[in-house]
Design a protein around this motif. Structure first.
Motif, short mmCIF file in Angstrom:
data_model
loop_
_atom_site.label_atom_id
_atom_site.label_comp_id
_atom_site.label_asym_id
_atom_site.label_seq_id
_atom_site.Cartn_x
_atom_site.Cartn_y
_atom_site.Cartn_z
N ARG A 1 6.31 -9.98 3.40
CA ARG A 1 5.40 -9.43 2.38
C ARG A 1 4.81 -8.10 2.85
O ARG A 1 4.52 -7.90 4.02
CB ARG A 1 4.25 -10.42 2.14
N ARG A 2 4.69 -7.15 1.96
CA ARG A 2 4.01 -5.88 2.26
C ARG A 2 3.04 -5.59 1.13
O ARG A 2 3.25 -6.03 -0.01
CB ARG A 2 5.00 -4.70 2.32
N THR A 3 2.01 -4.86 1.42
CA THR A 3 1.14 -4.37 0.36
C THR A 3 1.95 -3.39 -0.47
O THR A 3 2.58 -2.48 0.08
CB THR A 3 -0.09 -3.66 0.96
N ARG B 1 2.20 -0.45 -3.25
CA ARG B 1 1.39 0.63 -3.85
C ARG B 1 2.20 1.47 -4.82
O ARG B 1 1.72 2.47 -5.34
CB ARG B 1 0.79 1.51 -2.74
N LEU C 1 -1.22 -5.70 -4.38
CA LEU C 1 -2.15 -4.90 -3.59
C LEU C 1 -3.52 -5.55 -3.73
O LEU C 1 -4.01 -5.72 -4.85
CB LEU C 1 -2.20 -3.45 -4.11
N TYR C 2 -4.12 -5.94 -2.61
CA TYR C 2 -5.52 -6.39 -2.66
C TYR C 2 -6.36 -5.12 -2.69
O TYR C 2 -6.40 -4.41 -1.69
CB TYR C 2 -5.88 -7.16 -1.38
N SER C 3 -6.99 -4.85 -3.81
CA SER C 3 -7.75 -3.61 -3.86
C SER C 3 -9.19 -3.82 -3.41
O SER C 3 -10.06 -4.18 -4.20
CB SER C 3 -7.73 -2.99 -5.25
N GLY C 4 -9.42 -3.58 -2.12
CA GLY C 4 -10.76 -3.67 -1.57
C GLY C 4 -11.63 -2.56 -2.13
O GLY C 4 -12.82 -2.75 -2.38
N PHE C 5 -11.02 -1.40 -2.38
CA PHE C 5 -11.79 -0.26 -2.90
C PHE C 5 -12.36 -0.58 -4.29
O PHE C 5 -13.54 -0.41 -4.54
CB PHE C 5 -10.91 0.99 -2.98
N LYS D 1 3.24 -6.97 14.50
CA LYS D 1 1.82 -7.35 14.51
C LYS D 1 1.39 -7.68 15.94
O LYS D 1 2.22 -8.05 16.77
CB LYS D 1 1.59 -8.59 13.63
C1 LIG Z 1 -9.05 -7.65 1.60
C2 LIG Z 1 -8.10 -6.47 1.59
C3 LIG Z 1 -8.46 -5.31 0.93
C4 LIG Z 1 -7.56 -4.22 0.89
N1 LIG Z 1 -7.90 -3.10 0.16
C5 LIG Z 1 -7.01 -2.10 0.02
C6 LIG Z 1 -7.29 -0.97 -0.82
O1 LIG Z 1 -8.32 -0.88 -1.46
N2 LIG Z 1 -6.35 0.02 -0.90
C7 LIG Z 1 -5.17 -0.04 -0.23
O2 LIG Z 1 -4.36 0.87 -0.35
N3 LIG Z 1 -4.87 -1.12 0.58
C8 LIG Z 1 -5.75 -2.14 0.69
N4 LIG Z 1 -5.45 -3.25 1.47
C9 LIG Z 1 -4.14 -3.31 2.15
C10 LIG Z 1 -4.25 -3.18 3.68
O3 LIG Z 1 -4.46 -1.86 4.02
C11 LIG Z 1 -2.94 -3.75 4.23
O4 LIG Z 1 -2.91 -5.13 4.02
C12 LIG Z 1 -2.73 -3.47 5.73
O5 LIG Z 1 -2.64 -2.10 5.96
C13 LIG Z 1 -1.46 -4.14 6.25
O6 LIG Z 1 -0.33 -3.73 5.50
P1 LIG Z 1 0.55 -4.77 4.74
O7 LIG Z 1 -0.32 -5.52 3.77
O8 LIG Z 1 1.61 -3.99 4.03
O9 LIG Z 1 1.12 -5.72 5.75
C14 LIG Z 1 -6.30 -4.31 1.53
C15 LIG Z 1 -5.96 -5.50 2.17
C16 LIG Z 1 -6.82 -6.57 2.20
C17 LIG Z 1 -6.39 -7.87 2.86
#
Ligand SMILES: Cc1cc2nc3c(=O)[nH]c(=O)nc-3n(C[C@H](O)[C@H](O)[C@H](O)COP(=O)(O)O)c2cc1C
Length: 258
Positions: free
Chosen positions: A88-90, A92, A204-208, A250
């Motif tokens: 899995r990857r985030t 975007r 994408l988990y958007s924390g922002f 990791k």
């Molecule tokens: C709770 C949480 C919030 C996150 N918020 C953002 C965000 O707002 N924008 C973004 O581009 N990535 C966000 N991410 C993605 C992380 O940056 C990402 O999980 C991390 O760099 C590892 O990369 P991967 O998920 O591809 O393994 C978030 C991840 C998590 C778990």
């Protein structure tokens, strides 16, 4: 729990086997005259008694749907699951392809069946579809305004370009997970992500976006969010327009076996 549910024992069917009594996490069942008796209705209504009964003698009132009978054991393939987690990857970058309402419902279903603290089932979901750019616009304006201030102490923030699609990356949907209990909400979101990925979706988990929603009254008002509703996370979902070929390395796990 939102509704009042009554646990009922059908004494004609109960065989007094004690399975429910022995499995009840709050010792709320006794056996009297070889029949199960619910001591009080003020329990967490976890439903273990309903699900363990071999004769379907125990039921809970007030639900729209009956329990689903298991016709086989539902298991996950451990290797496949671990590889799914590792690969899995985030995401975007998303394809311009809709996510059907059936898939959205299944994703929410996976959240609904996730355990919650004290079985409170107080996690709710806000699905942002076609209208989400309206909310994104408000969040973008806010982020652009605070960027110079944030950049003073966050070196990385200076390099970030806040374009019009900064939060949702042109994804077709976003689901906000709302609850008071952060752990329950996070667990639901995690299961929802897995479910989304099983449909070939990227997440994408958007924390922002989540932090803007929780801190900007104007946006909360637009989203009609009650003051008690804390957004735990926002899942941005769509079909990935990017392909990753290997795992990211990791750090080794920090584990202590005692
Ligand atoms: C709770 C949480 C919030 C996150 N918020 C953002 C965000 O707002 N924008 C973004 O581009 N990535 C966000 N991410 C993605 C992380 O940056 C990402 O999980 C991390 O760099 C590892 O990369 P991967 O998920 O591809 O393994 C978030 C991840 C998590 C778990």
């Amino acid at each position: 729990m939102k509704e009042q549910h009554i646990i009922e024992v059908n004494k004609d069917i109960c065989i007094g086997c004690s399975l429910c009594k022995n499995d009840c996490p709050v010792n709320n069942i006794i056996i009297k005259d070889k029949k199960s008796v619910i001591k009080n209705q003020d329990c967490i209504k976890c439903g273990h008694c309903v699900t363990i009964c071999p004769t379907k003698a125990i039921t809970m009132t007030g639900f729209d749907e009956p329990p689903i009978e298991f016709t086989k054991q539902h298991t996950l393939d451990s290797n496949e699951l671990l590889m799914a987690i590792k690969s899995r990857r985030t995401i975007r970058k998303f394809k311009n392809k809709e996510v059907t309402s059936e898939i959205i419902e299944q994703i929410i279903e996976s959240g609904r069946f996730t355990p919650s603290a004290k079985n409170a089932q107080d996690v709710s979901y806000i699905v942002l579809g076609d209208d989400k750019s309206k909310y994104e616009e408000i969040a973008v304006k806010f982020f652009r305004r605070i960027k110079p201030i944030v950049s003073l102490w966050m070196k990385d923030a200076k390099e970030v370009t806040i374009d019009d699609n900064f939060f949702f990356k042109k994804a077709p949907i976003a689901i906000m997970v709302v609850t008071k209990d952060k752990i329950s909400g996070s667990l639901a979101a995690s299961n929802m992500s897995l479910m989304a990925e099983s449909y070939g979706l990227g997440v994408l988990y958007s924390g922002f976006f989540t932090s803007v929603v929780n801190n900007l009254p104007k946006l909360r008002k637009h989203l009609n969010l009650k003051s008690k509703g804390h957004v735990v996370t926002t899942l941005v979902l769509g079909y990935p327009d990017v392909k990753y070929r290997r795992t990211a390395q990791k750090e080794i796990a920090n584990v202590r076996y005692l």
